[in-house]
Design an enzyme around this catalytic site. Structure first.
Site, PDB file in Angstrom:
ATOM      1  CG  HIS A  25      -0.362   3.640  -1.107  1.00 24.34           C
ATOM      2  ND1 HIS A  25       0.723   4.165  -0.428  1.00 24.34           N
ATOM      3  CD2 HIS A  25       0.075   3.452  -2.384  1.00 24.34           C
ATOM      4  CE1 HIS A  25       1.754   4.281  -1.253  1.00 24.34           C
ATOM      5  NE2 HIS A  25       1.384   3.850  -2.452  1.00 24.34           N
ATOM      6  CG  HIS A  27       0.772   3.757  -7.503  1.00 28.36           C
ATOM      7  ND1 HIS A  27       1.462   4.944  -7.435  1.00 28.36           N
ATOM      8  CD2 HIS A  27       1.101   3.073  -6.379  1.00 28.36           C
ATOM      9  CE1 HIS A  27       2.186   4.969  -6.321  1.00 28.36           C
ATOM     10  NE2 HIS A  27       1.978   3.851  -5.662  1.00 28.36           N
ATOM     11  CG  LEU A  28      -6.330   4.568  -9.630  1.00 32.50           C
ATOM     12  CD1 LEU A  28      -7.616   5.393  -9.589  1.00 32.50           C
ATOM     13  CD2 LEU A  28      -6.645   3.078  -9.532  1.00 32.50           C
ATOM     14  NE  ARG A  29       1.704   2.822 -12.514  1.00 26.64           N
ATOM     15  CZ  ARG A  29       2.573   2.936 -11.526  1.00 26.64           C
ATOM     16  NH1 ARG A  29       2.644   4.057 -10.824  1.00 26.64           N
ATOM     17  NH2 ARG A  29       3.362   1.938 -11.201  1.00 26.64           N
ATOM     18  CG  ASN A  53       3.597   7.687  -8.398  1.00 22.34           C
ATOM     19  OD1 ASN A  53       2.392   7.466  -8.437  1.00 22.34           O
ATOM     20  ND2 ASN A  53       4.493   6.724  -8.340  1.00 22.34           N
ATOM     21  CE  LYS A 110       3.603   8.652  -0.750  1.00 19.49           C
ATOM     22  NZ  LYS A 110       3.281   7.582  -1.687  1.00 19.49           N
ATOM     23  CG  HIS A 147       8.318   6.132  -0.713  1.00 19.28           C
ATOM     24  ND1 HIS A 147       7.855   5.099  -1.501  1.00 19.28           N
ATOM     25  CD2 HIS A 147       9.604   5.820  -0.409  1.00 19.28           C
ATOM     26  CE1 HIS A 147       8.827   4.197  -1.672  1.00 19.28           C
ATOM     27  NE2 HIS A 147       9.909   4.627  -1.022  1.00 19.28           N
ATOM     28  CG  HIS A 185       4.607   1.747   0.693  1.00 16.77           C
ATOM     29  ND1 HIS A 185       5.651   2.362   1.331  1.00 16.77           N
ATOM     30  CD2 HIS A 185       4.508   2.351  -0.520  1.00 16.77           C
ATOM     31  CE1 HIS A 185       6.154   3.285   0.545  1.00 16.77           C
ATOM     32  NE2 HIS A 185       5.477   3.308  -0.581  1.00 16.77           N
ATOM     33  CG  LEU A 230      11.630   0.529  -4.459  1.00 15.87           C
ATOM     34  CD1 LEU A 230      12.087   1.694  -5.318  1.00 15.87           C
ATOM     35  CD2 LEU A 230      12.770   0.050  -3.558  1.00 15.87           C
ATOM     36  CG  ASP A 258       2.529   0.610  -3.187  1.00 13.53           C
ATOM     37  OD1 ASP A 258       2.259   1.526  -3.990  1.00 13.53           O
ATOM     38  OD2 ASP A 258       3.688   0.248  -2.927  1.00 13.53           O
ATOM     39  CG  HIS A 262       5.880  -0.764 -13.126  1.00 10.96           C
ATOM     40  ND1 HIS A 262       6.382   0.465 -13.495  1.00 10.96           N
ATOM     41  CD2 HIS A 262       5.742  -0.727 -11.793  1.00 10.96           C
ATOM     42  CE1 HIS A 262       6.553   1.213 -12.400  1.00 10.96           C
ATOM     43  NE2 HIS A 262       6.167   0.512 -11.351  1.00 10.96           N
ATOM     44  CB  ALA A 274      10.140  -0.507  -7.713  1.00  9.79           C
TER      45      ALA A 274
HETATM   46  N1  LIG Z   1       5.750   0.780  -4.591  1.00  3.26           N
HETATM   47  C1  LIG Z   1       6.401   0.650  -5.728  1.00  3.26           C
HETATM   48  O1  LIG Z   1       7.287  -0.212  -5.830  1.00  3.26           O
HETATM   49  N2  LIG Z   1       6.121   1.423  -6.803  1.00  3.26           N
HETATM   50  C2  LIG Z   1       5.201   2.532  -6.858  1.00  3.26           C
HETATM   51  C3  LIG Z   1       5.710   3.766  -6.168  1.00  3.26           C
HETATM   52  C4  LIG Z   1       5.639   3.727  -4.672  1.00  3.26           C
HETATM   53  O2  LIG Z   1       4.567   3.560  -4.088  1.00  3.26           O
HETATM   54  O3  LIG Z   1       6.685   3.885  -4.011  1.00  3.26           O
HETATM   55  C5  LIG Z   1       4.942   2.853  -8.330  1.00  3.26           C
HETATM   56  O4  LIG Z   1       4.392   3.919  -8.610  1.00  3.26           O
HETATM   57  O5  LIG Z   1       5.253   2.026  -9.199  1.00  3.26           O
HETATM   58 ZN   LIG Z   2       2.724   3.420  -3.883  1.00  2.00          ZN
HETATM   59 ZN   LIG Z   3       6.026   4.542  -2.157  1.00  2.00          ZN
END
Ligand SMILES: NC(=O)N[C@@H](CC(=O)O)C(=O)O
Ligand SMILES: [Zn+2]
Ligand SMILES: [Zn+2]
Length: 355
Positions: A25, A27-29, A53, A110, A147, A185, A230, A258, A262, A274
């Site tokens: 899990h 997030h590479l953006r 996302n 997802k 999620h 998560h 989150l 996760d 940001h 978050a």
């Molecule tokens: N976990 C987080 O707090 N943020 C994640 C989104 C997610 O995994 O819920 C994000 O994309 O910033």
């Molecule tokens: Zn996530």
């Molecule tokens: Zn999530």
């Protein structure tokens, strides 16, 4: 398989050798930050489940294919393979699932309840809209990643995971007994207990920040926005249940960082985003937790075996070696035009990965 012989404790330094781990899990953006996130995640991870996302989200096989190409263009290490994920919306069809499966690059879909987290506004408003989609996923063997939080305004933020489990997940698991489900998560003892009691088709990822921290870290002595993620950090009894689950070796629990960068200004704000960035030092931080629990011999199961087995993918035949040698995490990291404050910013981490 790990056994005590993989942990060496000579006078010079303690080391631990495990099969190459995967991150189930992350997030590479997108855009300019990709070269930084991809460099971090591919340093020693073999595979990563890449969260969809983005804005706009990765809702079909064609979008997944172009995102895959952008990740590969960011030059990951040769051993790295991104595993793409479809973002479910109210409009996703069974045909979208079949095409995603046929693409060969999409490994899961997802479920973001609409409004539950970062970039989830296109998410699902009611799981009843996705009956055909879940049936298609069950029949092609595509895992559903969740999620797991409800979004109703009257549900306390600290209870949102538990209410999701009771009102949405429980019936979903009952209605699709052969659908593979990963509760992502997890943050509560309730989630640990639910996953343990469910069939082998249900598993969970656990982040390193939910193992290291509880809500006191975020709120005592001042509000610390870099701990805000989150689902939100819970009380220490929940943290303890997560530590026990992760370090038990139980095949249902596996590593998912996760890691979710940001920009510093977006977190240090009157309405902060978050997400916690941990990809600069993920396995190193998990090793701290496992060592603390006297469970370094279980790290390989959690990081390298359980997730691969759940996804029915081969365990890596490569090895990595962790060495107990402290190093200082930078106060900030530059990501494209942004600055990110990583976990443990300006403090020591006790382990490093060799090579
Ligand atoms: N976990 C987080 O707090 N943020 C994640 C989104 C997610 O995994 O819920 C994000 O994309 O910033
Ligand atoms: Zn996530
Ligand atoms: Zn999530």
């Amino acid at each position: 398989m790990t056994n005590e012989s993989n942990i060496s404790n000579n006078t010079l330094s303690k080391t631990l050798t495990i099969a190459r781990p995967d991150d189930w899990h992350v997030h590479l953006r997108d855009g300019a930050v990709l070269k930084n996130t991809v460099a971090d995640i591919s340093r020693y991870f073999g595979r990563a489940i890449v969260m969809p996302n983005l804005v706009p989200p990765v809702t079909d096989a064609a979008l997944a294919e172009s995102y895959y190409q952008r990740i590969m263009a960011a030059a990951p290490s040769a051993h790295f393979k991104p595993l793409m994920v479809l973002y479910l919306t109210d409009n996703t069809s069974a045909q979208d699932i079949i095409e995603a499966k046929e693409s060969g690059i999409v490994y899961a879909a997802k479920l973001y309840p609409a409004g539950a987290t970062t970039n989830s506004s296109s998410g699902v408003t009611d799981v009843a809209n996705l009956t055909d989609v879940f049936a298609a996923m069950q029949s092609v063997g595509m895992p559903l990643l969740i999620h797991g939080e409800v979004t109703a305004a009257d549900i306390d933020i600290f209870d949102r995971e538990q209410v999701f489990i009771d009102t949405i997940l429980q019936p979903l698991v009952a209605n699709y007994p052969n659908l593979k489900i990963v509760l992502e998560h997890i943050t509560t003892k309730n989630a640990v207990d639910f996953v343990k009691a469910a069939g082998d088709n249900v598993g969970a990822t656990i982040t390193v920040h939910h193992l290291l921290f509880n809500r006191n870290h975020m709120l005592v002595g001042g509000i610390r926005p870099h701990y805000f993620c989150l689902p939100i950090l819970k009380r220490n009894t929940h943290q303890q249940a997560l530590i026990e689950a992760a370090t038990s070796g139980d095949k249902k629990f596996f590593l998912g960082t996760d890691s979710a960068p940001h920009a510093q200004h977006a977190k240090e704000s009157a309405c902060g985003c978050a997400g916690v960035y941990s990809a600069h030092a993920a396995i190193e931080l998990y090793a701290e937790v496992f060592e603390q629990e006297n469970a370094l011999d279980k790290l390989e199961a959690f990081a390298s075996l359980n997730g691969a087995n759940f996804y029915q993918l081969p365990v890596s035949t490569d090895k990595i070696t962790l060495v107990k040698k402290a190093w200082l995490v930078p106060a900030t990291m530059t990501f494209g035009d942004d600055v990110v404050v990583p976990v443990r910013a300006d403090e020591d981490i006790l382990w490093q990965v060799e090579g």
